[in-house]
Design an enzyme around this catalytic site. Structure first.
Site, mmCIF file in Angstrom:
data_model
loop_
_atom_site.group_PDB
_atom_site.id
_atom_site.type_symbol
_atom_site.label_atom_id
_atom_site.label_comp_id
_atom_site.label_asym_id
_atom_site.label_seq_id
_atom_site.Cartn_x
_atom_site.Cartn_y
_atom_site.Cartn_z
ATOM 1 C CG MET A 295 -15.230 -51.427 -16.320
ATOM 2 S SD MET A 295 -15.134 -51.128 -18.075
ATOM 3 C CE MET A 295 -14.157 -49.636 -18.119
ATOM 4 N N GLY A 296 -12.575 -52.692 -12.404
ATOM 5 C CA GLY A 296 -11.328 -53.017 -11.720
ATOM 6 C C GLY A 296 -10.317 -51.892 -11.758
ATOM 7 C CG HIS B 261 -9.304 -45.068 -8.650
ATOM 8 N ND1 HIS B 261 -10.436 -44.440 -8.179
ATOM 9 C CD2 HIS B 261 -9.479 -45.201 -9.994
ATOM 10 C CE1 HIS B 261 -11.253 -44.177 -9.178
ATOM 11 N NE2 HIS B 261 -10.705 -44.645 -10.302
ATOM 12 N N GLY C 120 -11.485 -43.716 -5.533
ATOM 13 C CA GLY C 120 -12.828 -43.363 -6.011
ATOM 14 C C GLY C 120 -13.742 -44.582 -5.923
ATOM 15 C CG HIS C 121 -13.077 -47.969 -8.500
ATOM 16 N ND1 HIS C 121 -11.818 -47.805 -9.013
ATOM 17 C CD2 HIS C 121 -13.913 -47.970 -9.563
ATOM 18 C CE1 HIS C 121 -11.871 -47.725 -10.334
ATOM 19 N NE2 HIS C 121 -13.135 -47.803 -10.698
ATOM 20 C CD GLN D 241 -18.052 -49.922 -20.326
ATOM 21 O OE1 GLN D 241 -18.802 -50.655 -19.703
ATOM 22 N NE2 GLN D 241 -17.553 -48.813 -19.779
ATOM 23 C CE LYS E 74 -13.179 -39.165 -13.859
ATOM 24 N NZ LYS E 74 -13.420 -40.329 -14.720
ATOM 25 C CB SER F 244 -9.880 -41.546 -14.042
ATOM 26 O OG SER F 244 -9.885 -42.335 -15.204
ATOM 27 N NE ARG G 293 -10.039 -45.250 -20.814
ATOM 28 C CZ ARG G 293 -11.313 -45.617 -20.674
ATOM 29 N NH1 ARG G 293 -12.099 -44.952 -19.853
ATOM 30 N NH2 ARG G 293 -11.803 -46.637 -21.349
HETATM 31 O O1 PAF Z 1 -17.737 -46.649 -14.868
HETATM 32 C C1 PAF Z 1 -17.322 -47.807 -15.117
HETATM 33 O O2 PAF Z 1 -16.328 -48.288 -14.561
HETATM 34 C C2 PAF Z 1 -18.057 -48.657 -16.145
HETATM 35 O O3 PAF Z 1 -18.545 -47.883 -17.181
HETATM 36 C C3 PAF Z 1 -19.188 -49.502 -15.526
HETATM 37 C C4 PAF Z 1 -20.256 -48.646 -14.911
HETATM 38 C C5 PAF Z 1 -18.600 -50.420 -14.453
HETATM 39 C C6 PAF Z 1 -19.824 -50.382 -16.607
HETATM 40 O O4 PAF Z 1 -18.910 -51.246 -17.194
#
Ligand code: PAF
Length: 280
Positions: free
Chosen positions: A30-31, A34, A36-37, A61, A151, A187, A189
């Site tokens: 979801m952009g 960081h 982790g991504h 979601q 995570k 995260s 957040r």
């Molecule tokens: O973990 C996330 O960032 C989101 O839940 C995902 C898997 C990209 C789905 O929108």
């Protein structure tokens, strides 16, 4: 890196990659990327010939009182980071319709009972929304593999179950949690935390680790959950849940060598933090 924002262009590129026999990996995000991504992208790079990252803040979601509108949007920084890692394609749909053009077909896609416990209990419908977007991204991309972080253990479990049914050839790769030097799981957040909360937040992980030691000595799950909960509350965390489960998200059996997971979600000020630790 090729950047695409419509389903039509995306499909065209996917078809081209397929015709060239590329091994495609997909990293949905979801952009607000960081480390982790970025670790997911690095894993994908090692395991495939073409890496696609998606950035889409999926409205399905988020609950109605949640942070959909304030969720951090940092596209130009995200693009720079992905370019540095030589990500091949970024799919950043410009609207919901570029992902969910067949939403009616998804009405029956539900996370089921295991989507209603833990985070699903405090965020009703959340995992139905996650599965819907991931289903669409898998269907559009037909990747050979897709990488998700441990995570979000419950999310990863539910995506694996969904993929087994609808995309049996797809390999789901689990990537380890990346933490900052104090142990706080990265995260998006975390950017909501102010300076004081940022100092308290790493205590969350420390309390979970201490809880696992406590369980090993007490051999009593209920007593340990109470111990961890009390400790978290003493440190300003509002506890959503503390739960010991096995890899199937079922009650653990003590004194076995099975994989066990301590999962927890807390709130610190207005920010929800989740974390988990595996042990045996
Ligand atoms: O973990 C996330 O960032 C989101 O839940 C995902 C898997 C990209 C789905 O929108």
């Amino acid at each position: 890196m090729i950047i695409l924002d419509t389903q039509k262009d995306y499909k065209k590129h996917i078809n081209l990659l397929k015709s060239q026999g590329e091994i495609i990996s997909l990293v949905p995000t979801m952009g607000n990327l960081h480390d982790g991504h970025l670790s997911l992208v690095k894993i994908a790079k090692k395991k495939s010939s073409k890496v696609i990252t998606t950035i889409f803040i999926n409205p399905l979601q988020f609950g109605k009182d949640e942070d959909f509108t304030s969720y951090p949007r940092t596209m130009s920084q995200d693009v720079d980071k992905l370019q540095k890692l030589n990500c091949d394609i970024l799919f950043a749909p410009k609207s919901k319709n570029e992902v969910f053009n067949k939403i009616d077909n998804l009405k029956n896609l539900k996370a089921g009972p295991k989507g209603n416990i833990l985070c699903g209990k405090i965020r009703p419908g959340h995992f139905d929304g996650v599965l819907k977007v991931i289903y669409m991204l898998f269907q559009l991309t037909e990747p050979d593999l897709s990488v998700f972080g441990v995570k979000d253990f419950q999310q990863l479990y539910l995506i694996k179950q969904m993929a087994k049914i609808y995309f049996p050839k797809l390999k789901i790769i689990s990537a380890p949690t990346i933490r900052n030097k104090n142990g706080l799981a990265l995260s998006s957040r975390n950017s909501y935390l102010d300076k004081t909360s940022m100092e308290i937040a790493p205590v969350f992980y420390k309390i979970l680790l201490d809880g696992i030691n406590y369980l090993k000595n007490s051999n009593n799950v209920e007593e340990t959950v109470n111990y961890i909960t009390t400790n978290l509350e003493k440190n300003s965390f509002l506890v959503n849940y503390v739960s010991f489960l096995n890899a199937e998200l079922e009650k653990i059996k003590l004194n076995t060598s099975d994989k066990k997971i301590l999962l927890s979600s807390v709130k610190l000020e207005q920010t929800r933090l989740i974390d988990n630790v595996e042990f045996s």
